[in-house]
Design an enzyme around this catalytic site. Structure first.
Site, short mmCIF file in Angstrom:
data_model
loop_
_atom_site.label_atom_id
_atom_site.label_comp_id
_atom_site.label_asym_id
_atom_site.label_seq_id
_atom_site.Cartn_x
_atom_site.Cartn_y
_atom_site.Cartn_z
N LYS A 175 0.96 -1.20 0.02
CA LYS A 175 -0.12 0.08 -0.04
C LYS A 175 0.78 1.20 -0.02
O LYS A 175 1.52 1.53 0.90
CB LYS A 175 -1.04 -0.10 1.26
CG LYS A 175 -2.20 0.82 1.13
CD LYS A 175 -2.12 2.12 0.50
CE LYS A 175 -1.73 3.17 1.80
NZ LYS A 175 -1.71 4.56 1.50
N GLU A 249 9.72 1.23 11.10
CA GLU A 249 10.91 2.28 10.70
C GLU A 249 10.02 3.65 10.87
O GLU A 249 9.40 3.82 9.89
CB GLU A 249 11.57 1.98 9.37
CG GLU A 249 12.99 2.72 9.47
CD GLU A 249 12.92 3.89 8.69
OE1 GLU A 249 12.99 5.02 9.46
OE2 GLU A 249 12.83 3.97 7.58
N CYS A 283 13.77 10.27 7.10
CA CYS A 283 13.79 10.08 8.39
C CYS A 283 15.08 10.18 9.07
O CYS A 283 15.23 10.57 10.39
CB CYS A 283 13.46 8.49 8.66
SG CYS A 283 11.90 8.09 8.17
N GLU A 385 10.42 16.40 15.38
CA GLU A 385 10.90 15.76 13.99
C GLU A 385 10.24 16.89 12.86
O GLU A 385 9.01 16.87 12.66
CB GLU A 385 10.76 14.44 13.36
CG GLU A 385 11.52 14.03 12.04
CD GLU A 385 11.19 12.76 11.50
OE1 GLU A 385 11.78 12.00 11.11
OE2 GLU A 385 9.83 11.95 12.20
#
Length: 485
Positions: A175, A249, A283, A385
């Site tokens: 997906k 992750e 990331c 973040e």
């Protein structure tokens, strides 16, 4: 090319026009709608999972050399189509064509790497406590994998899951993010050309909250492999209805430490590359920088020079631009909010701080790479973040203080150190509580070494041999021999 994928799903080796509603996909550099995707229905998700289940045993029972050959073929097809696939990616994601092409080639590299690993699924013999017993430990594929992937690296992050899973003998239902679905569908077309058996790879599109969640809640999925935010990763853990394997992750908020012995020119260049590549939408982007106080102002001066030289453009019009558009309005607004918060709390603007000027940037999601100094951990730029082109910088006085500041986060994905003194290198690399520590470089993740995070940055590993082992179960077979014969 995009028209061929319009409203299509890829199930059991065939293209199927979606039965439900469709969703628009935009070029983030222009705001233009470039196509539409199908929002997969529950029945279509079921069909994709059923196709993967039917294909699992035949694929798992192939000789490893055959799975290896299939992955090599896939890598060759993808490399041959790199230019075409790069244009698709740039059209929907925004990164410059050269960056997109490089990502496609890394996907091909992942195919070839895991093709080689497919032939090295080894077991072992464990001697028993007596001579009439022996234990065999073998590894077997987990089964059907639900792979939910993000928009920032729409080819490479599919590849890490797809290639590791197929090498192990698993089948997959992918997906992709609704912002970047056409790259995934181009991968499906490559699977056809590479003669990957029908049902081994399936792709369903739509919103993560619906289609992704349908995979998470599906009882015939044996493993979920997800890359995305920590909040969504936690939601997946909380809402899965059965016990099963997961690889998650998640978020980063990664620090860079410029130690007293650092090469400041190299550190500034590395900080700019890892802080702003892909517009900071990665990331392992450098979010915050800690600099030894005697070098603080000199480093800021050097970083400003490097950052101000970065070029920004529509990635389709200037293939070699350093930066393109951000993928959507959401990360752009978060970047602006973090910048406003930092300035309001006393940060000093060093570079950037606004959208680039000119008609070419008026309709897209563009923002100049931005550096703010004199930051504290009261500011969001240092504690959350950002996932955009913004980094915060602060001074430190001792290595212990630098490590404590770097570790002052719920995340633990990647960290960076610039230091030429090996005592500094050893002290910092041992103290940093991160799954990846890059010293005097900013490549924290490479294909042949394990890549994974600690704390709220996730569970499990991608890359390396470990990336394939995540898709294998261990089986212990204990045998008693009749020694009388």
């Amino acid at each position: 090319m995009l028209a061929a994928y319009d409203s299509q799903l890829f199930i059991a080796g065939e293209w199927r026009r979606g039965a439900g509603e469709t969703l628009p996909v935009e070029n983030p550099a222009t705001g233009e709608v470039i196509g539409r995707i199908a929002a997969a229905t529950g029945a279509e998700v079921d069909a994709a999972v059923a196709a993967a289940r039917a294909a699992f045993q035949p694929w798992a029972m192939l000789a490893p050399k055959e799975r290896s050959a299939a992955l090599h073929r896939l890598g060759d097809v993808i490399a041959a189509r790199a230019d075409t696939m790069a244009r698709i990616m740039t059209s929907e994601q925004g990164k410059p064509l050269n960056e997109a092409r490089g990502e496609i080639l890394k996907l091909a590299e992942a195919c070839h790497f895991y093709a080689e690993e497919a032939e090295r699924v080894h077991g072992e013999i464990v001697p028993g406590a007596t001579t009439d017993h022996e234990s065999m430990v073998v590894r077997e594929p987990i089964g059907v994998v639900g792979a939910i992937t993000p928009w920032n690296y729409p080819a490479e992050l599919i590849g890490w899951k797809l290639c590791g899973a197929l090498a192990a003998g698993c089948t997959v239902v992918i997906k992709p993010a609704e912002l970047t679905p056409f790259t995934a569908l181009a991968i499906a077309e490559a699977c056809i050309a590479a003669k990957i058996p029908a049902g081994v790879v399936n792709i369903v599109t739509g919103k993560g909250s619906k289609v992704g969640q349908a995979l998470v809640e599906h009882h015939d999925i044996d493993k979920i492999a997800f890359t995305g935010s920590s909040a969504v990763g936690l939601h997946i853990q909380r809402t899965t209805p059965i016990v099963r394997r997961m690889s998650l992750e998640l978020g980063g908020n990664c620090p860079l430490i410029v130690a007293p012995s650092a090469d400041l020119d190299a550190a500034a260049k590395g900080a700019a590359r890892r802080g702003f590549r892909n517009m900071g939408q990665i990331c392992i982007a450098v979010n915050r920088i800690y600099v030894a106080r005697p070098h603080y102002e000199a480093f800021l001066d050097k970083l400003k020079v490097v950052v101000d030289k970065l070029t920004i453009a529509n990635g389709l019009e200037q293939a070699d631009a350093d930066l393109g558009a951000m993928a959507s309005a959401e990360p752009l607004e978060k970047t602006k909010a973090h910048l406003a918060d930092a300035l309001e709390k006393g940060a000093r603007l060093v570079a950037g701080g606004s959208a680039p000027e000119g008609e070419a940037f008026s309709r897209g999601h563009f923002f100049r790479p931005t550096v703010v100094a004199d930051c504290t951990h009261a500011m969001k730029v240092m504690t959350e973040e950002t996932f955009g082109p913004l980094v915060g910088v602060a001074p430190f006085d001792t290595l212990t203080q630098a490590a404590d500041l770097a570790n002052d986060t719920p995340y633990g994905l990647a960290s960076y150190v610039y230091a030429r003194d090996m005592n500094e290198v050893r002290a910092l690399s041992r103290r940093l509580d991160y799954g990846n520590v890059a010293v005097n470089n900013v490549d924290a993740g490479v294909m042949n070494a394990p890549y994974g995070g600690r704390k709220q940055s996730g569970v499990g590993y991608e890359h390396g041999r470990e990336g394939m082992l995540e898709y294998l179960n261990f089986k212990h077979i204990r045998i008693r021999y009749d020694q009388a014969r």
